[in-house]
Enzyme design. Structure first.
Site, PDB file in Angstrom:
ATOM      1  N   LYS A 145      49.784  34.431  38.728  1.00 39.21           N
ATOM      2  CA  LYS A 145      48.798  35.496  38.522  1.00 39.21           C
ATOM      3  C   LYS A 145      47.569  34.871  37.863  1.00 39.21           C
ATOM      4  O   LYS A 145      47.659  34.311  36.769  1.00 39.21           O
ATOM      5  CB  LYS A 145      49.381  36.593  37.637  1.00 39.21           C
ATOM      6  CG  LYS A 145      48.372  37.681  37.331  1.00 39.21           C
ATOM      7  CD  LYS A 145      48.984  38.836  36.564  1.00 39.21           C
ATOM      8  CE  LYS A 145      47.923  39.862  36.227  1.00 39.21           C
ATOM      9  NZ  LYS A 145      48.449  40.994  35.470  1.00 39.21           N
TER      10      LYS A 145
ATOM     11  N   LYS B  61      49.080  36.561  43.124  1.00 38.94           N
ATOM     12  CA  LYS B  61      48.106  37.623  42.896  1.00 38.94           C
ATOM     13  C   LYS B  61      46.817  37.036  42.353  1.00 38.94           C
ATOM     14  O   LYS B  61      46.895  36.209  41.460  1.00 38.94           O
ATOM     15  CB  LYS B  61      48.718  38.595  41.889  1.00 38.94           C
ATOM     16  CG  LYS B  61      47.826  39.720  41.472  1.00 38.94           C
ATOM     17  CD  LYS B  61      48.491  40.492  40.361  1.00 38.94           C
ATOM     18  CE  LYS B  61      47.491  41.499  39.852  1.00 38.94           C
ATOM     19  NZ  LYS B  61      47.845  42.054  38.598  1.00 38.94           N
TER      20      LYS B  61
HETATM   21  C1  PBG Z   1      48.709  44.443  34.174  1.00 32.54           C
HETATM   22  C2  PBG Z   1      48.255  44.358  35.572  1.00 32.54           C
HETATM   23  C3  PBG Z   1      46.959  44.182  36.087  1.00 32.54           C
HETATM   24  C4  PBG Z   1      47.069  44.312  37.461  1.00 32.54           C
HETATM   25  C5  PBG Z   1      48.402  44.505  37.754  1.00 32.54           C
HETATM   26  N1  PBG Z   1      49.123  44.518  36.571  1.00 32.54           N
HETATM   27  C6  PBG Z   1      45.660  44.009  35.397  1.00 32.54           C
HETATM   28  C7  PBG Z   1      45.349  42.786  34.654  1.00 32.54           C
HETATM   29  O1  PBG Z   1      46.128  41.840  34.565  1.00 32.54           O
HETATM   30  O2  PBG Z   1      44.273  42.805  34.049  1.00 32.54           O
HETATM   31  C8  PBG Z   1      45.918  44.260  38.430  1.00 32.54           C
HETATM   32  C9  PBG Z   1      46.131  45.022  39.687  1.00 32.54           C
HETATM   33  C10 PBG Z   1      44.910  45.276  40.481  1.00 32.54           C
HETATM   34  O3  PBG Z   1      43.803  44.815  40.177  1.00 32.54           O
HETATM   35  O4  PBG Z   1      45.064  45.976  41.481  1.00 32.54           O
HETATM   36  N2  PBG Z   1      48.651  43.262  33.468  1.00 32.54           N
END
Ligand code: PBG
Length: 325
Positions: A192, A245
């Site tokens: 991520k 992601k």
């Molecule tokens: C929580 C999380 C996020 C997303 C999914 N889980 C936001 C982040 O990490 O700031 C992003 C999902 C999206 O942008 O569709 N940590």
């Protein structure tokens, strides 16, 4: 000429016969936002067509999901109160826990995945407990483990930790097992990245960090070897599914990880990707339907077994219509 590649492109019948990537609605996951309160269906500004639902109205959304032929949802909670450590995340009467119980009772045919993270629940918007200005990794592990167990207790079919703390998959696996949830799978957000593509989500969930950024825990977008190491650690700690992601701009990462580990691999096409397509289509610059089909097919082609996308309902419909598949 002996070889004429165009022969196999000469009609839709032959093109679909030799197609290398097959897309199925079975592998789609629809992310949705549940908020405390009553009678709420609020459109998210930067994500037209996506809403925050209160528990009493989330059925409207779940029914659309079922009607479209999507079988799984991923729930994000927006709590009524936030504090320093994000206590609502593991409260058995927290937003996700209540939503899960209500949804499972009324729509047991759906498969429920929960995002396990603290950023929507902390007053400072970081994904863990702080120590000064720094997110305290090891202290956060215990809070995440508690959250995952509480989700499982409320009926989560699968948990998906998205915090990017070191060691969280192992900590969650141990806690689930100790509490009897040996069969609850973990889908780890393994690679991520710290990404501007999450902008609309943070507006949706009210989870933008109050200070600083997430670069000390989410990955640097210049790297891919690091993604391989992250996935390897998560697998060693017991991840059942690994995830990359964002989606669109990160297909090289997905490809490498799928090739190397041969694990069930998910791709999360995030809020900013949704917003770009919606905005471009609204301006008349691009064809929304074609963009959705093409980008989704490309994500599967690059190695996704599972696709998490705000376009899940549309994609399922397009598969039925034969526009993609
Ligand atoms: C929580 C999380 C996020 C997303 C999914 N889980 C936001 C982040 O990490 O700031 C992003 C999902 C999206 O942008 O569709 N940590």
């Amino acid at each position: 000429m002996l070889y004429r590649p165009r022969r196999l492109r000469s009609s839709e019948a032959v093109r679909s016969m030799v197609r290398e990537t097959r897309v199925s609605a079975d592998s789609l996951i629809y992310p949705m936002f549940v908020i405390e309160g009553e009678n709420i269906k609020e459109e998210i500004e930067a994500m037209p067509g996506q809403y925050r639902y209160s528990i009493d109205r989330m059925g409207e959304c779940l029914e659309e999901v079922i009607a479209a032929g999507v079988k799984s949802v991923m729930l994000f909670g927006i709590p009524a109160y936030k504090d320093e450590i994000g206590s609502d995340a593991w409260d058995d009467n927290g937003i996700i826990q209540k939503a899960l119980r209500a949804a499972k009772e009324k729509y047991p045919e759906l498969y429920y995945i929960t995002d396990v993270c603290l950023c929507e629940y902390t007053s400072h918007g970081h994904c863990g407990a702080l120590c000064g200005d720094h997110v305290d990794n090891d202290k956060t592990l215990e809070l995440l483990a508690r959250t995952a167990v509480s989700h499982a207790r409320a009926g989560a079919d699968m948990v998906a930790p998205s915090d990017m703390m070191d060691g969280r998959v192992g900590a969650i696996r141990n806690a689930l097992d100790e509490n009897g949830f040996i069969n609850t799978p973990i889908m780890a957000y393994s690679a991520k990245y710290a990404s501007a593509f999450y902008g609309p989500f943070r507006e949706a969930a009210g989870s933008a960090p109050a200070f600083g950024d997430r670069k000390s825990y989410q990955m640097d977008f210049h790297n891919t070897d690091e993604a391989v190491r992250e996935a390897e650690l998560d697998i060693a700690e017991g991840a059942d599914i690994i995830m990359v992601k964002p989606g669109m701009a990160y297909l090289d990462v997905l490809y490498r990880i799928k090739e190397k580990f041969k694990m069930p691999t998910a791709l999360y096409s995030v809020s900013g990707e949704y917003a770009m397509i919606k905005a471009g289509a609204k301006l008349g610059y691009i064809d929304e339907e074609k963009m959705i089909c093409e980008t989704a097919a490309c994500m599967y082609r690059a190695g996704a077994d599972i696709l998490i996308t705000y376009f899940a309902k549309e994609i399922a419909q397009y598969i039925k219509k034969g526009l993609i598949g």
